[in-house]
Design an enzyme around this catalytic site. Structure first.
Site, PDB file in Angstrom:
ATOM      1  N   SER A  54      56.791  14.242 -17.428  1.00 48.40           N
ATOM      2  CA  SER A  54      57.939  15.143 -17.357  1.00 48.40           C
ATOM      3  C   SER A  54      59.264  14.420 -17.537  1.00 48.40           C
ATOM      4  O   SER A  54      60.316  15.064 -17.566  1.00 48.40           O
ATOM      5  CB  SER A  54      57.936  15.898 -16.025  1.00 48.40           C
ATOM      6  OG  SER A  54      58.023  15.004 -14.930  1.00 48.40           O
ATOM      7  N   HIS A  89      64.960   2.854 -14.842  1.00 47.36           N
ATOM      8  CA  HIS A  89      65.815   2.452 -15.958  1.00 47.36           C
ATOM      9  C   HIS A  89      67.174   1.939 -15.493  1.00 47.36           C
ATOM     10  O   HIS A  89      67.609   2.176 -14.352  1.00 47.36           O
ATOM     11  CB  HIS A  89      65.994   3.621 -16.934  1.00 47.36           C
ATOM     12  CG  HIS A  89      66.729   4.809 -16.373  1.00 47.36           C
ATOM     13  ND1 HIS A  89      68.083   4.828 -16.157  1.00 47.36           N
ATOM     14  CD2 HIS A  89      66.279   6.044 -16.016  1.00 47.36           C
ATOM     15  CE1 HIS A  89      68.448   6.008 -15.685  1.00 47.36           C
ATOM     16  NE2 HIS A  89      67.368   6.766 -15.582  1.00 47.36           N
ATOM     17  N   CYS A 114      64.962  10.354 -12.110  1.00 48.35           N
ATOM     18  CA  CYS A 114      64.576   8.982 -12.430  1.00 48.35           C
ATOM     19  C   CYS A 114      64.961   8.040 -11.280  1.00 48.35           C
ATOM     20  O   CYS A 114      65.697   8.412 -10.369  1.00 48.35           O
ATOM     21  CB  CYS A 114      65.266   8.523 -13.708  1.00 48.35           C
ATOM     22  SG  CYS A 114      64.668   9.345 -15.193  1.00 48.35           S
TER      23      CYS A 114
END
Length: 459
Positions: free
Chosen positions: A345, A350, A368
């Protein structure tokens, strides 16, 4: 949070072409089998059978009349199933050799397909093949038996297995020679729904350079995964073989080719990330190497709990919100550096240079795990598919299937989804199915040896 990308599968299919011969030497143990070359077949095989010698010799000073009155030992009688000249034989039916009035001394199976192995009964009066035969293949079986006087008799049967109207193919997600993390499941998918799951499971074989206990378990009718009970031992070499040729996966649907692949498990690289402490730890080969500040999903976009594994990485990754059109409130389109995906999804670990001030203090992401730029680069350079990533303390539960979520399940839950109800014990000598209670006890602990049970539940 980016739009999900698809994983990829690599299809492998092939059939063995070398002639295979299975031989059973006289006097061998009841459970042994061996291979021999075609030119070792004895001369008394011509014509499919031969008569056994019945003459006896006199001893010492025995009178000729006494020798003549010595009764001859009857020749042993041999039978081979399938019968000679049979066609359309079910490849799942075993080859059987039986001797009456003697013992089986030798069995030779010639074929251009996969080698055929078998076992001799304890009393040596019968032999049975132990592997599934190939489809559409010619087999020539030559057997020899001896009576109590040692006189041999031989018989030959040649038959052909059926050519199915429907076949299935299989694919494996692991690439040849590639390296994966200690959480990586072996993923096999099928082109047709599998109803005879136990037969397919029994065709799956592993060889590992280090001992591993795990199980094959079914996600649905077209996907089966192997998950170790605990994380793979670091730096393990793995070879997989699916002996599918001849296996009936569903009514009238057979495998017509085998599948094999070899790959490696690399270093142990494990992440734990807390949504409440706003920190993540990176463990390498069992030791904590880094502790970094992070920011996870803000309320309403919470990063869900669970032990995931990394899927892919890219530098940069283009990220856009799903369901928000350009120009609408909340829309963004960013090229994000050092991005490592762990859900379909669109959740990544990051570089989030824009949220460095919030990292370690509050959650501001769209789901995230936002990381400092230098930390994201370090992790990215270590990441391979299959590195475990455990998210904890979230008010939202993880969704099975959103990523490679095999570790959401406890060991007992994995075993409940097997068709054979057995575990797999693998090592340098190959693999075997064992009762779960007979497998060596686990000494692994969370979070480095395995994840905690119930890890995907909401906090």
């Amino acid at each position: 949070m980016g739009v999900g990308v698809r994983g990829f599968l690599r299809s492998l299919a092939g059939a063995a072409t070398a002639a295979a011969v299975c031989s059973l030497a006289a006097g061998c143990a009841g459970s042994s089998s061996a291979q021999t070359s075609n030119n070792q077949v004895s001369n008394n095989q011509a014509g499919g059978s031969s008569s056994a010698p019945t003459a006896t010799s006199s001893k010492g000073g025995a009178k000729p009349a006494e020798a003549a009155n010595t009764p001859a030992v009857p020749a042993a009688r041999l039978s081979i199933t399938p019968a000679n000249s049979s066609h359309q034989i079910d490849p799942g039916a075993p080859i059987r050799v039986a001797a009456v009035g003697g013992t089986v001394s030798r069995v030779v199976v010639r074929t251009a397909g996969d080698p055929v192995t078998g076992t001799l009964s304890a009393d040596k009066t019968s032999w049975r093949s132990s592997s599934t035969l190939n489809v559409g293949q010619l087999y020539t079986v030559t057997a020899t038996a001896v009576n109590s006087a040692g006189a041999p008799v031989s018989r030959t049967s040649a038959f052909r297995t059926l050519t199915p109207a429907q076949t299935f193919t299989a694919q494996i997600s692991e690439n040849a020679g590639a390296t994966y993390g200690v959480g990586m499941p072996i993923q096999v998918s099928f082109s047709q729904p599998v109803t005879n799951k136990a037969a397919v499971e029994k065709a799956l074989r592993l060889r590992t350079s280090k001992p591993v206990v795990g199980a094959w378990y079914w996600l649905d009718d077209t996907h089966v995964d192997f998950r170790p009970r605990d994380y793979w031992p670091a730096h393990t070499q793995v070879s997989f073989t699916g002996r599918f040729n001849g296996v009936q996966a569903a009514a009238g649907v057979y495998g017509a080719a085998n599948l094999s692949q070899s790959f490696a498990i690399g270093a142990s690289v494990i992440v734990t990330a807390s949504t409440t402490t706003h920190h993540m730890q990176l463990y390498v080969n069992g030791k904590k190497k880094y502790d970094w500040p992070i920011s996870t999903g803000k309320p309403g976009d919470d990063t869900p709990n669970g032990t995931y594994v990394t899927i892919a990485k890219s530098n940069p990754e283009e990220m856009k919100p799903a369901g928000i059109a350009p120009g609408q409130p909340g829309y963004y389109d960013l090229m994000v550096p050092w991005a490592t995906r762990f859900t379909w999804s669109g959740m990544f670990l990051h570089d989030a240079y824009w949220s460095v001030g919030q990292q370690g203090y509050t959650n501001v992401s769209h789901g995230c795990v936002n990381m400092p730029p230098a930390a994201a680069e370090i992790y990215y350079n270590m990441a391979v598919p299959g590195n475990p990533v455990t998210v904890t303390d979230s008010p939202v539960a993880g969704s099975p299937g959103d990523g490679w979520t095999d570790w959401f399940y406890s060991w007992s839950q994995v075993l409940a989804r097997t068709a054979t109800h057995q575990a797999v014990s693998a090592g340098p000598g190959g693999s075997s199915f064992v009762r779960p209670s007979a497998a060596p006890a686990s000494t692994a602990t969370a979070p480095l040896g395995r994840p905690a049970d119930g890890n995907s539940a909401a906090a």
